[in-house]
Motif scaffolding. Structure first.
Motif, PDB file in Angstrom:
ATOM      1  N   GLY A  12       0.811  -1.212   0.000  1.00  0.00           N
ATOM      2  CA  GLY A  12       0.000   0.000   0.000  1.00  0.00           C
ATOM      3  C   GLY A  12       0.840   1.255   0.000  1.00  0.00           C
ATOM      4  O   GLY A  12       0.579   2.198  -0.745  1.00  0.00           O
ATOM      5  N   VAL A  13       1.885   1.262   0.823  1.00  0.00           N
ATOM      6  CA  VAL A  13       2.783   2.426   0.874  1.00  0.00           C
ATOM      7  C   VAL A  13       3.512   2.582  -0.451  1.00  0.00           C
ATOM      8  O   VAL A  13       3.653   3.685  -0.974  1.00  0.00           O
ATOM      9  N   LEU A  14       3.968   1.479  -1.021  1.00  0.00           N
ATOM     10  CA  LEU A  14       4.644   1.532  -2.319  1.00  0.00           C
ATOM     11  C   LEU A  14       3.697   2.040  -3.410  1.00  0.00           C
ATOM     12  O   LEU A  14       4.105   2.810  -4.284  1.00  0.00           O
ATOM     13  N   GLY A  15       2.430   1.640  -3.341  1.00  0.00           N
ATOM     14  CA  GLY A  15       1.448   2.129  -4.298  1.00  0.00           C
ATOM     15  C   GLY A  15       1.247   3.631  -4.195  1.00  0.00           C
ATOM     16  O   GLY A  15       1.139   4.325  -5.203  1.00  0.00           O
ATOM     17  N   ILE A  16       1.209   4.145  -2.970  1.00  0.00           N
ATOM     18  CA  ILE A  16       1.068   5.589  -2.762  1.00  0.00           C
ATOM     19  C   ILE A  16       2.278   6.322  -3.319  1.00  0.00           C
ATOM     20  O   ILE A  16       2.141   7.328  -4.031  1.00  0.00           O
ATOM     21  N   LEU A  17       3.466   5.842  -3.014  1.00  0.00           N
ATOM     22  CA  LEU A  17       4.680   6.503  -3.481  1.00  0.00           C
ATOM     23  C   LEU A  17       4.793   6.484  -5.001  1.00  0.00           C
ATOM     24  O   LEU A  17       5.162   7.481  -5.630  1.00  0.00           O
ATOM     25  N   PHE A  18       4.465   5.358  -5.608  1.00  0.00           N
ATOM     26  CA  PHE A  18       4.525   5.257  -7.063  1.00  0.00           C
ATOM     27  C   PHE A  18       3.515   6.199  -7.714  1.00  0.00           C
ATOM     28  O   PHE A  18       3.845   6.920  -8.651  1.00  0.00           O
ATOM     29  N   HIS A  19       2.287   6.202  -7.213  1.00  0.00           N
ATOM     30  CA  HIS A  19       1.243   7.057  -7.765  1.00  0.00           C
ATOM     31  C   HIS A  19       1.625   8.533  -7.614  1.00  0.00           C
ATOM     32  O   HIS A  19       1.459   9.326  -8.542  1.00  0.00           O
ATOM     33  N   ALA A  20       2.150   8.906  -6.458  1.00  0.00           N
ATOM     34  CA  ALA A  20       2.554  10.291  -6.228  1.00  0.00           C
ATOM     35  C   ALA A  20       3.681  10.698  -7.168  1.00  0.00           C
ATOM     36  O   ALA A  20       3.681  11.817  -7.708  1.00  0.00           O
ATOM     37  N   ALA A  21       4.649   9.823  -7.384  1.00  0.00           N
ATOM     38  CA  ALA A  21       5.760  10.138  -8.292  1.00  0.00           C
ATOM     39  C   ALA A  21       5.256  10.371  -9.709  1.00  0.00           C
ATOM     40  O   ALA A  21       5.691  11.307 -10.384  1.00  0.00           O
TER      41      ALA A  21
END
Length: 58
Positions: free
Chosen positions: A37-46
């Motif tokens: 979930g955290v990786l998904g947030i970071l990827f989407h934000a980038a």
């Protein structure tokens, strides 16, 4: 013209970051792993910030 800058500036990024949180929630519920979930947030934000920089009107 100021309204266009307002909508395409930080305001729209805030709205899109809500989408990043939603992406992280989906990744978490799909996998059951918090790090996904955290990786998904970071990827989407980038991706959001990169696209925002590419097509910024100013």
């Amino acid at each position: 013209m100021n309204r266009v800058k307002e909508l395409t500036g930080k305001g729209i990024r805030s709205v899109l970051m809500i989408g990043a949180g939603f992406t992280g929630a989906i990744a978490y519920f799909a996998t059951g792993k918090m790090w996904a979930g955290v990786l998904g947030i970071l990827f989407h934000a980038a991706v959001i910030y990169k696209l925002g920089d590419l097509w910024a009107p100013y």
